[in-house]
Write an enzyme that holds these catalytic residues in place. Structure first.
Site, short mmCIF file in Angstrom:
data_model
loop_
_atom_site.label_atom_id
_atom_site.label_comp_id
_atom_site.label_asym_id
_atom_site.label_seq_id
_atom_site.Cartn_x
_atom_site.Cartn_y
_atom_site.Cartn_z
N HIS A 106 51.76 19.42 97.38
CA HIS A 106 52.84 20.11 96.66
C HIS A 106 53.28 21.42 97.32
O HIS A 106 54.34 21.94 97.03
CB HIS A 106 52.39 20.44 95.24
CG HIS A 106 52.25 19.23 94.36
ND1 HIS A 106 51.40 18.19 94.66
CD2 HIS A 106 52.86 18.90 93.20
CE1 HIS A 106 51.48 17.27 93.71
NE2 HIS A 106 52.37 17.68 92.81
N GLU A 142 55.61 20.46 90.03
CA GLU A 142 56.01 19.21 89.35
C GLU A 142 57.09 19.47 88.30
O GLU A 142 57.87 18.60 87.97
CB GLU A 142 54.80 18.56 88.70
CG GLU A 142 53.77 18.18 89.74
CD GLU A 142 53.19 16.80 89.58
OE1 GLU A 142 53.15 16.30 88.46
OE2 GLU A 142 52.78 16.23 90.61
N CYS A 188 47.46 12.66 100.38
CA CYS A 188 46.78 13.57 99.46
C CYS A 188 45.61 14.27 100.17
O CYS A 188 44.73 13.62 100.73
CB CYS A 188 46.24 12.74 98.29
SG CYS A 188 45.41 13.66 97.04
N1 DGL Z 1 47.95 15.34 96.03
C1 DGL Z 1 46.98 16.38 95.73
C2 DGL Z 1 46.53 17.03 97.04
O1 DGL Z 1 47.22 17.02 98.03
C3 DGL Z 1 47.51 17.41 94.77
C4 DGL Z 1 47.69 16.89 93.36
C5 DGL Z 1 46.39 16.46 92.72
O2 DGL Z 1 45.55 17.31 92.38
O3 DGL Z 1 46.22 15.27 92.55
O4 DGL Z 1 45.45 17.57 97.10
#
Ligand code: DGL
Length: 246
Positions: free
Chosen positions: A183, A151, A71
């Site tokens: 994403h 999503e 993330c």
């Molecule tokens: N996984 C998050 C990122 O890469 C995107 C989704 C979220 O906001 O939790 O920043």
């Protein structure tokens, strides 16, 4: 067996897992998606740190050799705290992303667009690192609308075109775009149609390059990687998405 933990706020980190699986760097991957509390992107720093430290507690039940924070939002706000509390190396996706860009874009005058969540953009972590490496033409943009749409399983078509127009229409054409969110690789083809000349930097590919060059992990070190999926809510949905994306 070399065992990696992969932490993400939800299902998106599977884009990073996909790259890790392709390269067979690990014998086992333990994936933990905090699907009960996703998205992290609009939340503030303290909340993201608290959630990340809770995820770390989960990984302490497994004998992992390394933790990868797929993330970008966690990598932007909680990496130091995770490192301070973990007794294994913790690798985020931001430094690898910047190193991948350096390898691909020589000119320090290049226009670089960084897209991510609100938290990632607010942290200015990409800019600071890029500045340190001599890049100064950087535009940072929170493009969170892509997250729920991806999503929903929508990767191209009118909705994606409208979102791109909404965010990009006033920008100078970038030479490179850092896809600073789990994403965004899923909409990279659409982004590449919008900006045909731009070089796109993908967190999954960047982290693989980083693990191979900086940590000396070997491609095809294992015949296959066993993937174990955990989620704080609806693990069956995580498994469904994994079947779709991987
Ligand atoms: N996984 C998050 C990122 O890469 C995107 C989704 C979220 O906001 O939790 O920043």
């Amino acid at each position: 067996v070399l065992r990696a933990g992969v932490f993400d706020s939800g299902v998106g980190g599977l884009t990073v897992v996909k790259s890790l699986l392709e390269h067979k760097l690990f014998g086992e991957i333990i994936y933990y998606g905090d699907t009960a509390r996703v998205p992290y992107g609009p939340k503030d720093k303290n909340t993201i740190i608290r959630y990340s430290l809770e995820a770390l507690e989960f990984f302490k039940n497994f004998d992992i050799d390394i933790l990868i924070t797929a993330c970008n939002t966690v990598s932007a706000y909680a990496i130091e705290e995770l490192r301070a509390q973990a007794d294994f190396p913790v690798v985020g996706v931001i430094e690898p992303g910047v190193l991948a860009l350096i390898n691909k874009i020589e000119s320090r005058d290049a226009n670089i667009l960084v897209i991510g969540t609100k938290a990632t953009t607010n942290s200015q972590k990409y800019e600071r690192l890029l500045n340190q490496h001599g890049y100064h033409h950087i535009t940072s943009l929170a493009t969170g609308l892509f997250v729920p749409v991806v999503e929903e399983g929508i990767y191209n078509g009118e909705i994606i075109k409208s979102i791109m127009h909404h965010y990009f229409h006033k920008l100078q054409t970038p030479d490179a775009i850092i896809l600073g969110c789990t994403h965004f690789p899923l909409v990279s083809e659409a982004i590449n149609r919008y900006y045909e000349e731009a070089v796109l930097i993908h967190s999954g590919e960047s982290i693989v390059e980083y693990l191979e060059s900086e940590l000396d992990l070997k491609k095809d070190a294992f015949k296959e990687t066993e993937l174990k999926l955990f989620a704080t809510e609806s693990p069956e949905n995580l498994k469904k998405v994994a079947t779709l994306w991987l």
